[in-house]
Motif scaffolding. Structure first.
Motif, PDB file in Angstrom:
ATOM      1  N   GLY A 211      48.502  38.020  52.107  1.00  0.00           N
ATOM      2  CA  GLY A 211      47.065  37.825  52.204  1.00  0.00           C
ATOM      3  C   GLY A 211      46.488  37.199  50.947  1.00  0.00           C
ATOM      4  N   ALA A 212      46.281  35.881  50.967  1.00  0.00           N
ATOM      5  CA  ALA A 212      45.756  35.203  49.784  1.00  0.00           C
ATOM      6  C   ALA A 212      44.392  35.789  49.402  1.00  0.00           C
ATOM      7  N   HIS A 213      43.546  35.984  50.404  1.00  0.00           N
ATOM      8  CA  HIS A 213      42.208  36.491  50.104  1.00  0.00           C
ATOM      9  C   HIS A 213      42.254  37.910  49.564  1.00  0.00           C
ATOM     10  N   SER A 214      43.121  38.744  50.109  1.00  0.00           N
ATOM     11  CA  SER A 214      43.134  40.126  49.625  1.00  0.00           C
ATOM     12  C   SER A 214      43.686  40.197  48.205  1.00  0.00           C
ATOM     13  N   VAL A 215      44.592  39.281  47.846  1.00  0.00           N
ATOM     14  CA  VAL A 215      45.049  39.233  46.453  1.00  0.00           C
ATOM     15  C   VAL A 215      43.859  38.905  45.551  1.00  0.00           C
ATOM     16  N   ARG A 216      43.072  37.928  45.956  1.00  0.00           N
ATOM     17  CA  ARG A 216      41.920  37.562  45.137  1.00  0.00           C
ATOM     18  C   ARG A 216      40.912  38.703  45.061  1.00  0.00           C
ATOM     19  N   THR A 217      40.652  39.335  46.211  1.00  0.00           N
ATOM     20  CA  THR A 217      39.671  40.420  46.235  1.00  0.00           C
ATOM     21  C   THR A 217      40.065  41.542  45.279  1.00  0.00           C
ATOM     22  N   MET A 218      41.374  41.819  45.204  1.00  0.00           N
ATOM     23  CA  MET A 218      41.800  42.916  44.342  1.00  0.00           C
ATOM     24  C   MET A 218      41.927  42.492  42.878  1.00  0.00           C
ATOM     25  N   LEU A 219      42.383  41.265  42.652  1.00  0.00           N
ATOM     26  CA  LEU A 219      42.727  40.887  41.276  1.00  0.00           C
ATOM     27  C   LEU A 219      41.585  40.236  40.496  1.00  0.00           C
ATOM     28  N   ALA A 220      40.701  39.511  41.175  1.00  0.00           N
ATOM     29  CA  ALA A 220      39.638  38.833  40.425  1.00  0.00           C
ATOM     30  C   ALA A 220      38.832  39.825  39.586  1.00  0.00           C
ATOM     31  N   PRO A 221      38.366  40.934  40.142  1.00  0.00           N
ATOM     32  CA  PRO A 221      37.622  41.887  39.313  1.00  0.00           C
ATOM     33  C   PRO A 221      38.481  42.486  38.190  1.00  0.00           C
ATOM     34  N   LEU A 222      39.769  42.668  38.463  1.00  0.00           N
ATOM     35  CA  LEU A 222      40.658  43.232  37.448  1.00  0.00           C
ATOM     36  C   LEU A 222      40.720  42.327  36.219  1.00  0.00           C
ATOM     37  N   PHE A 223      40.702  41.011  36.466  1.00  0.00           N
ATOM     38  CA  PHE A 223      40.731  40.052  35.361  1.00  0.00           C
ATOM     39  C   PHE A 223      39.322  39.698  34.876  1.00  0.00           C
ATOM     40  N   GLY A 224      38.326  40.394  35.411  1.00  0.00           N
ATOM     41  CA  GLY A 224      36.956  40.122  35.000  1.00  0.00           C
ATOM     42  C   GLY A 224      36.442  38.779  35.502  1.00  0.00           C
ATOM     43  N   LEU A 225      36.960  38.345  36.635  1.00  0.00           N
ATOM     44  CA  LEU A 225      36.561  37.039  37.178  1.00  0.00           C
ATOM     45  C   LEU A 225      35.720  37.226  38.426  1.00  0.00           C
ATOM     46  N   LYS A 226      34.865  36.240  38.675  1.00  0.00           N
ATOM     47  CA  LYS A 226      34.171  36.204  39.956  1.00  0.00           C
ATOM     48  C   LYS A 226      35.138  35.608  40.975  1.00  0.00           C
ATOM     49  N   PRO A 227      34.932  35.921  42.241  1.00  0.00           N
ATOM     50  CA  PRO A 227      35.874  35.405  43.248  1.00  0.00           C
ATOM     51  C   PRO A 227      36.062  33.898  43.155  1.00  0.00           C
ATOM     52  N   GLU A 228      34.963  33.163  42.898  1.00  0.00           N
ATOM     53  CA  GLU A 228      35.092  31.699  42.868  1.00  0.00           C
ATOM     54  C   GLU A 228      35.862  31.215  41.643  1.00  0.00           C
ATOM     55  N   GLN A 229      36.131  32.135  40.705  1.00  0.00           N
ATOM     56  CA  GLN A 229      36.918  31.748  39.527  1.00  0.00           C
ATOM     57  C   GLN A 229      38.411  31.968  39.748  1.00  0.00           C
ATOM     58  N   MET A 230      38.771  32.372  40.939  1.00  0.00           N
ATOM     59  CA  MET A 230      40.187  32.622  41.196  1.00  0.00           C
ATOM     60  C   MET A 230      40.570  31.987  42.527  1.00  0.00           C
ATOM     61  N   ARG A 231      41.747  31.362  42.543  1.00  0.00           N
ATOM     62  CA  ARG A 231      42.240  30.759  43.775  1.00  0.00           C
ATOM     63  C   ARG A 231      43.675  31.225  44.003  1.00  0.00           C
ATOM     64  N   VAL A 232      43.951  31.613  45.231  1.00  0.00           N
ATOM     65  CA  VAL A 232      45.305  32.054  45.588  1.00  0.00           C
ATOM     66  C   VAL A 232      45.800  31.171  46.723  1.00  0.00           C
ATOM     67  N   ILE A 233      47.021  30.661  46.557  1.00  0.00           N
ATOM     68  CA  ILE A 233      47.580  29.718  47.531  1.00  0.00           C
ATOM     69  C   ILE A 233      48.923  30.243  48.014  1.00  0.00           C
ATOM     70  N   ALA A 234      49.097  30.318  49.316  1.00  0.00           N
ATOM     71  CA  ALA A 234      50.342  30.856  49.880  1.00  0.00           C
ATOM     72  C   ALA A 234      50.596  30.267  51.265  1.00  0.00           C
ATOM     73  N   PRO A 235      50.984  28.999  51.332  1.00  0.00           N
ATOM     74  CA  PRO A 235      51.157  28.395  52.649  1.00  0.00           C
ATOM     75  C   PRO A 235      52.401  28.894  53.395  1.00  0.00           C
ATOM     76  N   HIS A 236      53.456  29.197  52.656  1.00  0.00           N
ATOM     77  CA  HIS A 236      54.700  29.663  53.293  1.00  0.00           C
ATOM     78  C   HIS A 236      55.212  30.872  52.526  1.00  0.00           C
ATOM     79  N   VAL A 237      55.606  31.880  53.272  1.00  0.00           N
ATOM     80  CA  VAL A 237      56.067  33.121  52.654  1.00  0.00           C
ATOM     81  C   VAL A 237      57.359  33.549  53.341  1.00  0.00           C
ATOM     82  N   GLY A 238      58.382  33.817  52.554  1.00  0.00           N
ATOM     83  CA  GLY A 238      59.699  34.146  53.105  1.00  0.00           C
ATOM     84  C   GLY A 238      59.883  35.622  53.375  1.00  0.00           C
ATOM     85  N   GLY A 239      59.025  36.170  54.216  1.00  0.00           N
ATOM     86  CA  GLY A 239      59.143  37.582  54.590  1.00  0.00           C
ATOM     87  C   GLY A 239      58.302  38.456  53.680  1.00  0.00           C
ATOM     88  N   GLY A 240      57.736  39.494  54.271  1.00  0.00           N
ATOM     89  CA  GLY A 240      56.905  40.401  53.496  1.00  0.00           C
ATOM     90  C   GLY A 240      57.206  41.852  53.838  1.00  0.00           C
TER      91      GLY A 240
END
Lengths: 711, 330
Positions: A211-240
């Motif tokens: 979940g690219a968005h859920s990574v951002r939702t959890m990590l942006a505040p941790l790094f003191g960033l606003k959501p728009e200051q963080m981008r997560v990209i994950a087009p292909h994932v080899g199993g989760g």
């Protein structure tokens, strides 16, 4: 967004076709980039330093030798790491203090010009500790077991209905057994990898995530960033398999490292060994079952009491007894969960947390009850099939477990089974047949948004930040979008896996296609409502996931029946499984080809779990010592002698073709493509009225060669 | 993985000289075990001398009727060799039961003999291990011992040798031909691997810089009736819990001679001499086979986690001998 058009049924054309994966060619030709393979300019490489004690404090860190190694760029530890904003989640509170909560925890990291230098330098960092005694062994007799406030994700910890003790006392037949399941580790083929770049106050992660968005939702505040200051990209994932459903410490470590070398991308790939302590895992469980039944095998009491573990630094309460609340009927029922908080790595989601160990316990107990009652195990399950959800009293949206059991029995040759032990021997192998029920909740998560734009290429760009973790999302969503827009699949350009796309919920709890597909259908309706059938270039519309009123009226779950032929060698005791069959009642199949992969995969994981997957934790050290080939939790490990064979079908029954059935239910199906279907007649008054689509998927595993040694 | 130098040897003497004169050097064959160890930090050679281009890639018949196997012969090729398949079927079977097809295509005969234990503590550099770091202690004792030794272990090490091939070769009385700086020497394979004793870091009797150049199998006509049975959790790509290599010479219902070796039970491929002695001259019956197994297992000392191996060895040995004697009396 138009809600009025949301009631128009779809014309089903692409949905249900066994389309090949649209990204398949790119994957097999190596041109579909996974996180670590993304091309970035001038990358650096990260290798962690891990704690070698299970509990205590770091007394000193000497990184002089590591620093002196040519190619080392920076070394970060709790002494110099950038500060994080919140310590609410101690798993993600990385390099912020000298405390060690489990063996293998990150206590530092080396950033270097090559991965080899980073790894070598990490091995040269000298750490001394003030060690404290640790506890890492789950035992039922611990005095500090506690009841969590709730179990994953938000179920009540305990339930108690009727009077189980009185019912057990009065029961003609009782079963009292304790089963345990071992520690199990997720091990997706692609390890957990992250490429982090920190530049201009912005953090970009190429991440292997569900979940690219859920990574951002959890990590942006941790790094003191606003959501728009963080981008997560994950087009292909080899199993989760759940282990990438939530960001883990390595994501934070990579972010901290990137912050230490601004402007330079930092690449991190966990080693296979590191994944045993840093990517989540399934808690071991100790399950105490007590069943009471009358002479005909009708349950009068079900008691399922679970003891399991969590990490002392963060609670995760596996919902092991939750499936017991709906699997079988009984007027008197009690379930409970108790946790031990240990100095161990943080457990998390792994392949159907709760259902996997809990149904395993249920089915063993039911088999023992079948023997005690002298009943066929299928007959016992049929006799205890609840007409409505025992917990809520709501009707099932579709259950059909009995149908799955009967159809499976017919196809598998259940009538050849002789329940007497050692009754069938073939070429030195004892042969037995077994059966078990399966169940999984139907989850749909609110919050997704999809946008659709008609482009100059006369195709519809359908954008939603969803994830394809190998399950076929790219393809299935394309099929849904095509039918929702009433166009060929070639006219759809799917765009997923990026926080620059509209919000998508996590690919967790098998909720992805239901949630995102429903959202895409809503967006398509909004698009047609605004722009009609001949949109101008650049026409655009978006919509969020609509509510499904049926969620409140029905208990929605998937069910299935599993059959296995098991052989035990007379001389050596070796166990081999030459044949399995699964029959499932799961709702509408979007793509039979990718769905079949999911079923075969699930069955293989069950096989692997039953026979191979124990992660052996050595309590003296506090970590899993079987970090290599011997106890891998990788489903493929079960597979060498097996070659899947199977088929799926999506069948509408005659009531549906005649236009019968409940309109609301059919609409619910369209909005929720993976919602369990209303069922065929014969399951009780409500369900017989709700005749609509029934989907059956049959997965079969057949031995590629005889069960004997392959030499 | 630490930085290392690499050179390719063009002749055997040069390879020996290169490694013998350099304490941190190691020979590189198939690399299937060594490279793993370099990644894990178990081994950190600073020079690899690649011996895969040396002319040790042949399987040749010896005038005595035996067979000489070049140390560089790949496991796949050896398993498929006609001489091996017809004269020593147990060896072919043992090779094919090992590892995976990909690994067998790379792994060499010499490297297979020199592969090291898969004891989980040996492979985990964060735990004490006498074999990896002399004097630190044995973590397996009191720990996870499902795969560990029941015969010939010491208080310092309870690891087992992982090879399948070597078990069959020990049963066949193989000889290892070794080249050192002072020339060639020949070592009986049964004496090539050591028991752990007080110095478990020493797997074999090889000195630093000594190079295996060949393995010789003597003629053994009754080995045409031989078998290797490997008991394991998975049907493929798994190490032995226990294994049995056996050849049986039966005439008129009496065992004239027998060869039996065991895998997965000791620090070395275990030649079951007690069992062989009990079999010679005994009637070829299940009762004799059981007695032979019990004779060998009298010395077995299980650990907390591997007592199952004693009945498993007994049952497997009896089954293999039973099947071989059934072949003898059609």
């Amino acid at each position: 967004m138009s809600t009025s058009l949301a009631n128009a049924p779809l014309e089903i054309r692409a949905i249900g076709l066994p389309l090949e994966r649209i990204e398949g060619r790119a994957k097999v030709t190596g041109t579909a980039p996974y996180a670590y393979e993304q091309t970035v300019a001038d990358p650096l490489y990260l290798h962690p330093v891990q704690a070698t004690i299970a509990r205590g404090k770091i007394a000193s860190i000497d990184s002089a030798a590591a620093k002196a190694l040519p190619g080392v760029v920076a070394i970060i530890t709790h002494e110099n790491a950038p500060r994080l904003a919140s310590d609410k989640d101690k798993e993600l509170w990385v390099l912020q203090s000298d405390a060690v909560g489990f063996r293998g925890q990150f206590i530092g990291a080396v950033i270097a010009q090559t991965p080899e230098v980073a790894r070598q330098a990490a091995s040269l960092v000298r750490v001394t500790y003030a060690e404290q005694p640790h506890e890492a062994e789950l035992r039922a007799d611990r005095s500090d077991l506690y009841a969590p406030k709730q179990v994953n994700p938000d179920y009540p910890t305990d339930t108690d209905e009727g009077d189980v003790e009185a019912a057990l006392k009065a029961a003609a037949v009782t079963i009292d057994q304790t089963y345990s399941t071992p520690w199990e580790n997720n091990n997706p083929m692609e390890p957990h990898t992250t490429v982090a770049t920190w530049g201009d106050g912005k953090l970009t992660l190429y991440d292997s995530t569900q979940g690219a968005h859920s990574v951002r939702t959890m990590l942006a505040p941790l790094f003191g960033l606003k959501p728009e200051q963080m981008r997560v990209i994950a087009p292909h994932v080899g199993g989760g398999f759940g282990s990438k459903g939530t960001p883990h410490a390595h994501d934070v470590l990579a972010g901290l490292a990137a912050q230490a070398v601004p402007g330079r991308p930092v690449k991190l790939a966990l080693t296979r060994q590191q994944m045993f302590s840093l990517a989540g895992y399934r808690t071991p469980t100790i399950q105490h079952f007590r069943l009471g039944a009358d002479r005909e095998g009708r349950l009068t009491a079900i008691v399922h009491e679970v003891i399991e573990q969590t990490s002392r630094i963060k609670e995760f309460a596996e919902q092991t007894a939750v499936p017991t609340r709906l699997l079988y009927a009984s007027p008197n029922r009690r379930t409970s969960h108790r946790l031990a908080a240990l100095d161990v790595p943080v457990p998390s989601w792994m392949r159907a947390p709760g259902e996997t160990p809990g149904v395993c316990g249920n089915e063993m107990a039911m088999d023992e009850l079948a023997v005690a009652c002298g009943l066929d195990p299928i007959e016992l399950r049929i006799r205890n099939d609840p007409p409505v959800d025992p917990e809520s009293g709501k009707p099932w949206s579709g259950r059909n477990l009995v149908g799955c059991l009967r159809e499976g029995a017919r196809r598998f040759g259940w009538d050849q089974r002789d329940p007497a032990p050692r009754s069938r021997e073939r070429d030195g192998w004892l042969v037995g047949l077994g059966v078990a029920s399966s169940t999984y909740p139907r989850y749909a998560m609110p919050g997704s948004v999809a946008s659709i734009r008609y482009g100059a290429d006369r195709r519809y760009a359908v954008r939603i930040g969803a994830a394809d973790i190998g399950t076929g999302t790219w393809t299935a969503l394309t099929q849904i979008a095509a039918d929702a827009l009433g166009c060929p699949v070639e006219a759809i350009r799917m765009e997923i896996g990026d926080t620059d796309q509209p919000n998508a919920t996590v690919e967790g709890g098998s909720s992805g296609i239901t949630s995102w597909g429903t959202t895409i259908v809503a967006a398509a309706r909004a698009f047609r409502a605004e722009h009609g059938d001949a949109p101008r270039e650049g026409a655009e519309a978006s919509a969020g996931m609509p509510e499904n009123p049926d969620e409140k009226r029905f208990a929605m779950h998937s069910f299935g029946a599993q059959f296995a032929e098991v052989r035990v060698n007379v001389d050596t005791g070796e166990i081999r499984v030459p044949r399995m069959l699964g029959v499932f009642s799961v709702g509408r199949i979007i793509n039979p080809r990718t769905a079949r992969s999911q079923f075969i995969g699930g069955m293989t994981m069950g096989l692997s779990m039953a026979l191979h997957e124990e992660s052996v934790m050595d309590p003296r050290f506090g970590h899993v010592v079987t970090q290599d080939r011997r106890a891998p939790a990788d489903a493929r490990r079960a597979g060498p002698a097996l070659e899947p064979d199977g088929f799926a079908r999506d069948r509408r029954d005659r009531h549906c073709r005649r236009g019968g059935g409940d309109r609301q239910r059919r609409l619910a199906r369209h909005r929720n493509p993976r919602a369990p279907p209303a069922d065929h007649a014969g399951q009780g008054p409500v369900l017989s009225a709700n005749t609509a689509t029934r989907s059956s998927v049959i997965g079969r595993l057949r031995a590629a060669r005889p069960a004997s040694d392959n030499s | 993985m630490n930085p290392f130098a690499y050179e390719r040897a063009s002749n055997a003497a040069g390879a020996v000289a290169a490694v013998a004169g350099h304490p941190g050097a190691a020979f590189l064959g198939g690399g299937t075990n060594l490279v793993d160890h370099m990644r894990l930090g178990v081994a950190s050679p600073d020079l690899l001398v690649d011996i895969t281009k040396l002319p040790f890639d042949r399987v040749e018949e010896l005038p005595s009727g035996g067979v000489r196997i070049g140390a560089g012969v790949r496991n796949s090729d050896l398993a498929a060799d006609q001489l091996i398949r017809s004269r020593y079927p147990m060896l072919s079977q043992a090779l094919l039961s090992g590892a995976s097809g990909q690994l067998r295509n790379l792994a060499t005969t010499g490297g297979n003999l020199l592969q090291r234990t898969r004891c989980v503590y040996f492979q985990d550099v964060t735990t004490p291990c006498n074999k990896r770091e002399p004097g630190t202690g044995c973590s397996a004792i009191g720990g996870y011992t499902r795969y560990h030794a029941i015969l010939g272990a010491s208080e310092h090490c309870v690891a087992v040798h992982p090879s399948d091939m070597a078990v069959a070769m020990v049963a066949l009385d193989a000889t290892v031909v070794v080249l050192g700086r002072l020339g060639e020497r020949r070592v009986k394979l049964v004496e090539f691997h050591r028991l752990p004793g007080d110095d478990p870091w020493q797997d074999t009797v090889l000195g630093h810089g000594e190079l295996i150049v060949a393995v010789e199998l003597p003629a053994l006509p009754f080995a045409t009736r031989s078998a290797y049975r490997k008991v394991r959790d998975r049907a493929s790509f798994a190490f032995a819990l226990v294994s049995v290599a056996a050849a049986l010479d039966v005439e008129g219902g009496t065992v004239r001679d027998a060869r039996v070796a065991l895998g997965g039970v000791a620090h070395k491929p275990w030649r079951a001499t007690q069992a062989e002695a009990a079999l010679r001259g005994a009637p070829a019956t299940a009762e004799s086979f059981r007695r032979a197994a019990d004779a060998e297992l009298a010395a077995a000392r299980p650990l907390d986690g591997n007592a199952y191996k004693i009945p498993m060895v007994r049952n497997t040995m009896v089954a293999v001998l039973r099947d071989l004697s059934a072949e003898a009396t059609p």
